[in-house]
Design a protein around this motif. Sequence first.
Motif, PDB file in Angstrom:
ATOM      1  N   SER A 136      13.737  -3.120  27.981  1.00  0.00           N
ATOM      2  CA  SER A 136      12.443  -2.490  27.733  1.00  0.00           C
ATOM      3  C   SER A 136      11.631  -3.298  26.727  1.00  0.00           C
ATOM      4  N   ARG A 137      10.325  -3.355  27.002  1.00  0.00           N
ATOM      5  CA  ARG A 137       9.428  -4.018  26.058  1.00  0.00           C
ATOM      6  C   ARG A 137       8.468  -3.004  25.449  1.00  0.00           C
ATOM      7  N   ALA A 138       8.884  -1.740  25.407  1.00  0.00           N
ATOM      8  CA  ALA A 138       8.056  -0.730  24.762  1.00  0.00           C
ATOM      9  C   ALA A 138       7.922  -1.063  23.291  1.00  0.00           C
ATOM     10  N   GLY A 139       6.741  -0.829  22.761  1.00  0.00           N
ATOM     11  CA  GLY A 139       6.511  -1.113  21.349  1.00  0.00           C
ATOM     12  C   GLY A 139       7.252  -0.139  20.456  1.00  0.00           C
ATOM     13  N   ASN A 140       7.310  -0.471  19.176  1.00  0.00           N
ATOM     14  CA  ASN A 140       7.909   0.445  18.215  1.00  0.00           C
ATOM     15  C   ASN A 140       7.095   1.725  18.134  1.00  0.00           C
ATOM     16  N   PRO A 141       7.743   2.885  17.998  1.00  0.00           N
ATOM     17  CA  PRO A 141       6.984   4.111  17.744  1.00  0.00           C
ATOM     18  C   PRO A 141       6.384   4.059  16.343  1.00  0.00           C
ATOM     19  N   PRO A 142       5.330   4.856  16.088  1.00  0.00           N
ATOM     20  CA  PRO A 142       4.771   4.900  14.732  1.00  0.00           C
ATOM     21  C   PRO A 142       5.855   5.254  13.724  1.00  0.00           C
ATOM     22  N   PHE A 143       5.846   4.581  12.588  1.00  0.00           N
ATOM     23  CA  PHE A 143       6.906   4.800  11.602  1.00  0.00           C
ATOM     24  C   PHE A 143       6.273   5.164  10.266  1.00  0.00           C
ATOM     25  N   GLY A 144       6.647   6.321   9.730  1.00  0.00           N
ATOM     26  CA  GLY A 144       6.091   6.774   8.465  1.00  0.00           C
ATOM     27  C   GLY A 144       7.030   6.498   7.311  1.00  0.00           C
ATOM     28  N   LEU A 145       6.473   6.056   6.208  1.00  0.00           N
ATOM     29  CA  LEU A 145       7.236   5.808   4.991  1.00  0.00           C
ATOM     30  C   LEU A 145       6.619   6.618   3.853  1.00  0.00           C
ATOM     31  N   PRO A 146       7.442   7.123   2.933  1.00  0.00           N
ATOM     32  CA  PRO A 146       6.893   7.828   1.778  1.00  0.00           C
ATOM     33  C   PRO A 146       6.173   6.854   0.850  1.00  0.00           C
ATOM     34  N   PRO A 147       5.310   7.353  -0.018  1.00  0.00           N
ATOM     35  CA  PRO A 147       4.600   6.452  -0.941  1.00  0.00           C
ATOM     36  C   PRO A 147       5.545   5.612  -1.790  1.00  0.00           C
ATOM     37  N   VAL A 148       6.669   6.185  -2.218  1.00  0.00           N
ATOM     38  CA  VAL A 148       7.633   5.460  -3.047  1.00  0.00           C
ATOM     39  C   VAL A 148       9.025   5.619  -2.455  1.00  0.00           C
ATOM     40  N   SER A 149       9.663   4.496  -2.163  1.00  0.00           N
ATOM     41  CA  SER A 149      11.052   4.475  -1.711  1.00  0.00           C
ATOM     42  C   SER A 149      11.926   3.914  -2.819  1.00  0.00           C
ATOM     43  N   HIS A 151       4.409   0.680 -15.286  1.00  0.00           N
ATOM     44  CA  HIS A 151       5.115   0.800 -14.010  1.00  0.00           C
ATOM     45  C   HIS A 151       4.451   1.851 -13.119  1.00  0.00           C
ATOM     46  N   GLN A 152       4.089   2.996 -13.701  1.00  0.00           N
ATOM     47  CA  GLN A 152       3.433   4.041 -12.926  1.00  0.00           C
ATOM     48  C   GLN A 152       2.059   3.585 -12.441  1.00  0.00           C
ATOM     49  N   ILE A 153       1.354   2.822 -13.278  1.00  0.00           N
ATOM     50  CA  ILE A 153       0.041   2.315 -12.877  1.00  0.00           C
ATOM     51  C   ILE A 153       0.181   1.387 -11.673  1.00  0.00           C
ATOM     52  N   LEU A 154       1.177   0.514 -11.685  1.00  0.00           N
ATOM     53  CA  LEU A 154       1.388  -0.397 -10.562  1.00  0.00           C
ATOM     54  C   LEU A 154       1.696   0.379  -9.277  1.00  0.00           C
ATOM     55  N   LEU A 155       2.533   1.401  -9.373  1.00  0.00           N
ATOM     56  CA  LEU A 155       2.859   2.181  -8.185  1.00  0.00           C
ATOM     57  C   LEU A 155       1.634   2.942  -7.684  1.00  0.00           C
ATOM     58  N   ARG A 156       0.860   3.494  -8.611  1.00  0.00           N
ATOM     59  CA  ARG A 156      -0.359   4.210  -8.202  1.00  0.00           C
ATOM     60  C   ARG A 156      -1.365   3.253  -7.571  1.00  0.00           C
ATOM     61  N   TRP A 157      -1.436   2.024  -8.055  1.00  0.00           N
ATOM     62  CA  TRP A 157      -2.318   1.008  -7.474  1.00  0.00           C
ATOM     63  C   TRP A 157      -1.961   0.779  -6.009  1.00  0.00           C
ATOM     64  N   HIS A 158      -0.663   0.732  -5.695  1.00  0.00           N
ATOM     65  CA  HIS A 158      -0.257   0.614  -4.298  1.00  0.00           C
ATOM     66  C   HIS A 158      -0.752   1.812  -3.485  1.00  0.00           C
ATOM     67  N   VAL A 159      -0.609   3.009  -4.046  1.00  0.00           N
ATOM     68  CA  VAL A 159      -1.067   4.213  -3.355  1.00  0.00           C
ATOM     69  C   VAL A 159      -2.563   4.129  -3.086  1.00  0.00           C
ATOM     70  N   GLU A 160      -3.334   3.671  -4.072  1.00  0.00           N
ATOM     71  CA  GLU A 160      -4.780   3.574  -3.907  1.00  0.00           C
ATOM     72  C   GLU A 160      -5.141   2.625  -2.769  1.00  0.00           C
ATOM     73  N   GLY A 182      -3.253   2.299  -0.126  1.00  0.00           N
ATOM     74  CA  GLY A 182      -2.634   2.797   1.090  1.00  0.00           C
ATOM     75  C   GLY A 182      -1.387   2.039   1.501  1.00  0.00           C
ATOM     76  N   VAL A 183      -0.704   1.437   0.532  1.00  0.00           N
ATOM     77  CA  VAL A 183       0.481   0.631   0.803  1.00  0.00           C
ATOM     78  C   VAL A 183       1.701   1.302   0.173  1.00  0.00           C
ATOM     79  N   PRO A 184       2.614   1.874   0.959  1.00  0.00           N
ATOM     80  CA  PRO A 184       3.845   2.424   0.378  1.00  0.00           C
ATOM     81  C   PRO A 184       4.649   1.310  -0.275  1.00  0.00           C
ATOM     82  N   VAL A 185       5.482   1.677  -1.226  1.00  0.00           N
ATOM     83  CA  VAL A 185       6.134   0.663  -2.047  1.00  0.00           C
ATOM     84  C   VAL A 185       7.594   1.016  -2.295  1.00  0.00           C
ATOM     85  N   VAL A 186       8.425  -0.024  -2.379  1.00  0.00           N
ATOM     86  CA  VAL A 186       9.834   0.109  -2.750  1.00  0.00           C
ATOM     87  C   VAL A 186       9.950  -0.219  -4.237  1.00  0.00           C
TER      88      VAL A 186
END
Length: 262
Positions: free
Chosen positions: A2-15, A206-215, A217-221
């Motif tokens: 099968s060459r079906a594409g990946n289904p949409p994948f959701g990630l939490p803001p912080v992993s 550290h919290q500012i950097l994580l919030r910057w990712h949220v702003e 729209g990029v979830p972060v590890v």
Amino acid sequence: MSRAGNPPFGLPPVSLGTWQLRGRAATRAVGQALALGYRCVDTATGYDNERDVGAGIRTSGIERGDLLIVTKFPEEDAGRERETLLRSLDQLGVDHLDLWLVHGPLDPDGSLAVWERFIEAREAGLVRAIGVSNFLPAQVDDLVARSGVTPAVNQVAFGPRRLDPALVRHHTALGIVVQGHSPFSENDLRHPALRAAAGHHGRSVHQILLRWHVEHGVPVVAKAASPAHLAANLRVHEFALTAAEVEAIDRAADDAWTGAAR
């Protein structure tokens, strides 16, 4: 195949990131993180801690269906994809992964060969979704054009030091989730723009950097080991950066940031 594409994948803001965590420290951190509310745990074969991470998951008591478990395949193990995946599953103590990432690109033919095995693993039900890490847009384009399957996720360094709006636009157009890694090691925690925002909000840098990712729209590890840091990293929704603060941090991308890539 099968060459079906990946289904949409959701990630939490912080992993939860587990780089450099091993042994009892890794097991304890994972268990504490899940107790605090983390629901996505990120590891890699190359971290040499999958067994320890799996122990933390098992001791947490959290239902498997409520967790996202992510690991990464070391590109230097090309040709041993299934063997490596089965070992990861055994060490993590699960029967499938939620997301399996190619840890880094090879040459175009090498990346394609690995990606074909990833597609097979997904079709076999061993992984829910497949993606890549540290791939450039051109490398993603080549992979998609030659395989017909788009990665669900590209995990990249996306702190202020590596701000790349063009990559986000490119991936968004393809339906690829951009996830940031190494938010603390990749950036200068002493930068005035970060410190000013931290002082204004009464938060850590550290919290500012994580919030910057949220702003953006990029979830972060984010890696943490102590209960205090684990809890603090989850509090990104308790405040918001102003547009001026985001702009100031964005502009700082042109400065001489320090840090080492993972």
